[in-house]
Design a protein around this motif. Structure first.
Motif, mmCIF file in Angstrom:
data_model
loop_
_atom_site.group_PDB
_atom_site.id
_atom_site.type_symbol
_atom_site.label_atom_id
_atom_site.label_comp_id
_atom_site.label_asym_id
_atom_site.label_seq_id
_atom_site.Cartn_x
_atom_site.Cartn_y
_atom_site.Cartn_z
ATOM 1 N N SER A 81 0.819 -1.221 0.000
ATOM 2 C CA SER A 81 0.000 0.000 0.000
ATOM 3 C C SER A 81 0.845 1.261 0.000
ATOM 4 O O SER A 81 0.331 2.346 -0.298
ATOM 5 C CB SER A 81 -0.937 0.005 1.209
ATOM 6 O OG SER A 81 -0.189 0.048 2.422
ATOM 7 N N THR A 82 2.116 1.151 0.354
ATOM 8 C CA THR A 82 2.955 2.338 0.455
ATOM 9 C C THR A 82 3.711 2.654 -0.838
ATOM 10 O O THR A 82 4.523 3.569 -0.869
ATOM 11 C CB THR A 82 3.975 2.166 1.595
ATOM 12 O OG1 THR A 82 4.778 0.999 1.329
ATOM 13 C CG2 THR A 82 3.276 2.001 2.928
ATOM 14 N N VAL A 83 3.470 1.873 -1.897
ATOM 15 C CA VAL A 83 4.130 2.154 -3.181
ATOM 16 C C VAL A 83 3.783 3.577 -3.618
ATOM 17 O O VAL A 83 2.617 3.967 -3.650
ATOM 18 C CB VAL A 83 3.685 1.133 -4.255
ATOM 19 C CG1 VAL A 83 4.212 1.535 -5.629
ATOM 20 C CG2 VAL A 83 4.182 -0.258 -3.887
ATOM 21 N N GLU A 84 4.801 4.358 -3.956
ATOM 22 C CA GLU A 84 4.580 5.778 -4.218
ATOM 23 C C GLU A 84 4.175 6.074 -5.656
ATOM 24 O O GLU A 84 3.429 7.026 -5.894
ATOM 25 C CB GLU A 84 5.855 6.558 -3.858
ATOM 26 C CG GLU A 84 6.197 6.495 -2.373
ATOM 27 C CD GLU A 84 7.448 7.288 -2.043
ATOM 28 O OE1 GLU A 84 8.069 7.824 -2.995
ATOM 29 O OE2 GLU A 84 7.798 7.370 -0.860
ATOM 30 N N ARG A 117 0.661 2.064 -8.057
ATOM 31 C CA ARG A 117 -0.298 1.948 -6.961
ATOM 32 C C ARG A 117 -1.692 1.639 -7.484
ATOM 33 O O ARG A 117 -2.424 0.824 -6.913
ATOM 34 C CB ARG A 117 -0.306 3.223 -6.126
ATOM 35 C CG ARG A 117 -1.187 3.120 -4.883
ATOM 36 C CD ARG A 117 -0.946 4.259 -3.904
ATOM 37 N NE ARG A 117 -1.224 5.558 -4.496
ATOM 38 C CZ ARG A 117 -0.304 6.475 -4.768
ATOM 39 N NH1 ARG A 117 0.972 6.218 -4.517
ATOM 40 N NH2 ARG A 117 -0.623 7.653 -5.294
ATOM 41 N N GLN A 125 -3.798 -1.786 -6.574
ATOM 42 C CA GLN A 125 -5.143 -1.733 -6.004
ATOM 43 C C GLN A 125 -6.148 -2.462 -6.880
ATOM 44 O O GLN A 125 -7.012 -3.198 -6.385
ATOM 45 C CB GLN A 125 -5.561 -0.272 -5.806
ATOM 46 C CG GLN A 125 -4.764 0.447 -4.722
ATOM 47 C CD GLN A 125 -5.079 1.937 -4.661
ATOM 48 O OE1 GLN A 125 -5.692 2.503 -5.574
ATOM 49 N NE2 GLN A 125 -4.649 2.577 -3.582
ATOM 50 N N THR A 183 -2.872 -5.046 -2.628
ATOM 51 C CA THR A 183 -2.422 -4.072 -1.631
ATOM 52 C C THR A 183 -1.742 -4.763 -0.465
ATOM 53 O O THR A 183 -0.734 -4.294 0.073
ATOM 54 C CB THR A 183 -3.615 -3.243 -1.121
ATOM 55 O OG1 THR A 183 -4.260 -2.631 -2.226
ATOM 56 C CG2 THR A 183 -3.154 -2.177 -0.147
#
Length: 397
Positions: free
Chosen positions: A188-191, A196, A200, A205
């Motif tokens: 979930s922290t993929v920038e 992202r 999702q 995620t």
């Protein structure tokens, strides 16, 4: 050393230290020397500030691990070996090896490994022989929780990992089983916005799964049978692989280790080039027997079709029909009509109702690796026949 390299050393060091063990009361230096010899690495990868002996318990105080002479040594701490016995042939048997919990931090990233242990470890007296008597073996190696976190947030973890081995009564082969439970990853922290969005849409995620592997190795002819290597992730699917090849003998392993060391940057370009040719020569000793890879869908396929279709401005079902039409066109350029028909039929069956997709290679007779390499370079369209490739979908289990 780079950030990635240090993390790699930590994880590799954990595994290799589990496969090292220590020795017996009378001569701590001899024990440590034989442990290092059994790792198959150059120099002295495992060192200790002191070796304390108390009855049948041996403690390596201030132990460090250095996989390559040019690498930075990693501090381990005190390694405890209990129930140590010196064998008549000069080798050692250790009932239990316990390592301290490991922790490494670099910038915002922290890696921890807890509850590291081994049981019933045999350290050979002589590693130059061509039998299993010259190999360091253990009955079980295990770790507890492993965690990788960034800024205090866990990104990857596993609950436990266990590896067990069993030597045949006639000392001709080793069976092995590996189980890794509670594999978790937080994506979930993929920038990157595009990545992202894909994560999702695919429902990735967070992932949760396990890994298992089982097989055996026969020392005399180097026959390796990986009967099952499976990654199973909830709401994604199960990827299973099996593989069999021959020629992976102790002589091959030792030669490969020596060649690999010669390929290190410190060896120089000329030595690296020579080692690269030597490695190609070693590959001629290997023979391919069979392989199979299969994927059992658990929802990922339809999500992937929906996402790919959305990118093209169509529905997931329309995307599936497009893939059906594209498959034979893409394969036609390789001039493999029989394989083209098999793959097209399998793709159609799978996309209509995602179940399992299986690719197998089972030649009538074992195929030497040089023959495979020659076919790949000279006549790639013959490879499916050389390897006996088949492709199918939704096989009844």
């Amino acid at each position: 050393m780079s950030h990635t390299g240090k993390l790699r050393v930590l994880m590799a060091g954990t595994g290799l230290l589990l496969m090292a063990g220590p020795a017996f009361s009378l001569d701590g230096a001899d024990l440590l020397a034989k442990i290092n010899a059994a790792t198959g690495m150059s120099g002295t990868p495992v060192t200790a500030q002191s070796v304390d002996v108390n009855g049948t318990t041996v403690t390596l105080r201030g132990a460090t691990y250095k996989p390559m002479p040019a690498e930075e040594a990693m501090a381990i701490g005190d390694i405890t070996l209990e129930g140590v016995q010196e064998e008549d042939d000069g080798g050692y048997f250790i009932e239990t090896v316990t390592l301290p919990d490991l922790s490494m931090r670099e910038e915002e990233t922290t890696v921890t490994v807890a509850d590291i242990s081994m049981t019933n470890v045999t350290v050979p007296a002589d590693v130059t022989g061509g039998t299993l008597d010259s190999v360091l073996v253990y009955e079980e190696a295990a770790t507890g929780p492993v965690n990788v976190s960034v800024d205090g947030k866990s990104l990857f973890s596993l609950a436990s990992a266990t590896s067990t081995t069993e030597i045949a009564d006639d000392n001709s082969s080793i069976g092995f089983d590996v189980e890794v439970a509670g594999i978790k990853a937080d994506l979930s922290t993929v920038e990157d916005p595009k990545a992202r969005e894909a994560i999702q849409s695919l429902g990735l995620t967070s992932i949760d799964g396990s890994m298992t592997m089982s097989g055996d190795w026969q020392a005399a002819d180097g026959l390796v049978n990986i009967e099952d290597y499976t990654l199973d992730f909830a709401n994604v699917g199960t990827l299973s692989t099996s593989l069999s090849f021959s020629g992976y003998t102790l002589d091959f392993i030792k030669a490969a280790e020596e060649t690999s060391r010669a390929m290190q940057p410190a060896a120089g370009k000329q030595a690296q080039d020579a080692a690269g040719l030597a490695m190609l020569g070693l590959m001629q000793r290997l023979t391919f027997n069979s392989a199979e890879i299969s994927f059992q869908d658990a929802g990922l396929t339809n999500r992937a079709l929906d996402y790919a279709g959305k990118e093209q401005g169509v529905s997931g079902n329309t995307m599936a029909q497009m893939l059906k039409g594209m498959t034979p066109l893409l394969l036609a350029q390789y001039n493999v009509p029989e394989l083209q028909n098999m793959v097209s039929q399998a793709v159609n069956t799978y996309l209509d109702n995602p179940g399992n997709f299986i690719i197998s290679a089972a030649p009538e007779n074992p195929v030497p690796f040089p023959m495979i390499m020659g076919a790949a370079m000279g006549a790639p369209n013959t490879l499916p026949d050389v390897l006996g490739v088949t492709v199918e979908a939704n096989r009844r289990q």
